[in-house]
Design a protein around this motif. Sequence first.
Motif, PDB file in Angstrom:
ATOM      1  N   ILE A   1     117.421  50.486  73.748  1.00 10.40           N
ATOM      2  CA  ILE A   1     117.968  51.319  72.667  1.00 10.40           C
ATOM      3  C   ILE A   1     116.921  51.479  71.567  1.00 10.40           C
ATOM      4  CG2 ILE A   1     119.730  51.508  70.861  1.00 10.40           C
ATOM      5  CD1 ILE A   1     121.567  49.845  72.782  1.00 10.40           C
TER       6      ILE A   1
ATOM      7  N   SER B   1     122.765  62.983  70.027  1.00  9.58           N
ATOM      8  CA  SER B   1     121.382  62.575  69.813  1.00  9.58           C
ATOM      9  C   SER B   1     120.476  63.057  70.946  1.00  9.58           C
ATOM     10  CB  SER B   1     121.334  61.042  69.695  1.00  9.58           C
ATOM     11  OG  SER B   1     120.028  60.591  69.500  1.00  9.58           O
TER      12      SER B   1
ATOM     13  N   TYR C   1     124.685  52.690  67.027  1.00  8.57           N
ATOM     14  CA  TYR C   1     124.710  52.143  68.386  1.00  8.57           C
ATOM     15  C   TYR C   1     123.875  50.872  68.465  1.00  8.57           C
ATOM     16  CZ  TYR C   1     123.750  52.301  73.506  1.00  8.57           C
ATOM     17  OH  TYR C   1     123.590  52.032  74.838  1.00  8.57           O
TER      18      TYR C   1
ATOM     19  N   MET D   1     125.619  59.314  70.795  1.00  4.91           N
ATOM     20  CA  MET D   1     124.530  59.242  71.769  1.00  4.91           C
ATOM     21  C   MET D   1     124.320  60.590  72.433  1.00  4.91           C
ATOM     22  SD  MET D   1     124.712  55.511  73.629  1.00  4.91           S
ATOM     23  CE  MET D   1     126.345  55.657  74.269  1.00  4.91           C
TER      24      MET D   1
ATOM     25  N   LEU E   1     121.230  54.131  78.936  1.00  6.55           N
ATOM     26  CA  LEU E   1     122.608  54.432  79.290  1.00  6.55           C
ATOM     27  C   LEU E   1     123.012  53.693  80.571  1.00  6.55           C
ATOM     28  CD1 LEU E   1     124.960  56.157  78.200  1.00  6.55           C
ATOM     29  CD2 LEU E   1     124.170  57.996  79.695  1.00  6.55           C
TER      30      LEU E   1
ATOM     31  N   TYR F   1     129.440  56.836  71.910  1.00  3.72           N
ATOM     32  CA  TYR F   1     129.060  57.710  73.023  1.00  3.72           C
ATOM     33  C   TYR F   1     128.924  59.160  72.563  1.00  3.72           C
ATOM     34  CZ  TYR F   1     129.407  54.170  76.676  1.00  3.72           C
ATOM     35  OH  TYR F   1     129.194  53.071  77.466  1.00  3.72           O
TER      36      TYR F   1
ATOM     37  N   THR G   1     114.388  53.891  72.712  1.00  5.34           N
ATOM     38  CA  THR G   1     114.943  55.248  72.659  1.00  5.34           C
ATOM     39  C   THR G   1     114.915  55.771  71.229  1.00  5.34           C
ATOM     40  OG1 THR G   1     116.393  54.741  74.527  1.00  5.34           O
ATOM     41  CG2 THR G   1     116.950  56.681  73.218  1.00  5.34           C
TER      42      THR G   1
ATOM     43  N   PHE H   1     116.237  57.295  77.277  1.00  2.00           N
ATOM     44  CA  PHE H   1     117.650  57.434  76.927  1.00  2.00           C
ATOM     45  C   PHE H   1     118.525  57.193  78.161  1.00  2.00           C
ATOM     46  CE2 PHE H   1     121.570  59.829  76.780  1.00  2.00           C
ATOM     47  CZ  PHE H   1     122.125  59.399  75.589  1.00  2.00           C
TER      48      PHE H   1
ATOM     49  N   LEU I   1     121.393  57.210  66.517  1.00  2.00           N
ATOM     50  CA  LEU I   1     121.391  56.036  67.394  1.00  2.00           C
ATOM     51  C   LEU I   1     121.472  54.715  66.623  1.00  2.00           C
ATOM     52  CD1 LEU I   1     118.764  57.003  70.117  1.00  2.00           C
ATOM     53  CD2 LEU I   1     121.258  57.067  70.282  1.00  2.00           C
TER      54      LEU I   1
ATOM     55  N   CYS J   1     127.219  61.036  79.088  1.00  2.13           N
ATOM     56  CA  CYS J   1     127.552  59.860  78.284  1.00  2.13           C
ATOM     57  C   CYS J   1     128.973  59.376  78.528  1.00  2.13           C
ATOM     58  CB  CYS J   1     127.335  60.157  76.801  1.00  2.13           C
ATOM     59  SG  CYS J   1     125.586  60.296  76.364  1.00  2.13           S
TER      60      CYS J   1
END
Length: 168
Positions: free
Chosen positions: A129, A75, A150, A72, A99, A69, A132, A95, A147, A27
């Motif tokens: 996202i 997660s 994000y 993430m 990214l 980040y 994910t 995922f 998430l 990440c």
Amino acid sequence: MDNLETSQGMTPAWLQIAGLGGWLLLCFAAAGVGSSVTLPQIATWYAELSKPSFNPPNWIFGPVWTALYLMMAISAWLVWIKSGWLDAPGALGVFCFQLLLNTAWSAIFFGLENPVAAAVEIVFLWLAIGATLLTFWRHSRLAAYLLTPYLAWVSFAAVLNFSIVALN
């Protein structure tokens, strides 16, 4: 916190720590690539763009993205530690794809100086996202919850991106 047992049994502590390190590395490597094309443009090209009144100050982006980040990585780690690559290849693959899209947005917006193409790309990022988050939900509720900030920030970034397109 979610139970750290996989379908195969308890994951050894050294592997849990190594896995977390791997997800953090992945990440923050993506963050580094994005920053490498973003930072040189902040004081030059980006400064010259017309921005909406709700555009945050530049200093806020670094701390927000650092926290995102980190969340993430944790997660993805939670899904990996609970389900592994064999039980969660789709979730972890989605995922990794989101990214990649995240990094691509910085390259398009800042590197190519193309807010229009970035506005198109951010729609795909937002969908990735969301996908994910939904796939993570099946493996770890906590991973999915991590998430949500994000997704919220990228939603805001999309509005900001589209506003910059409209103003320029």
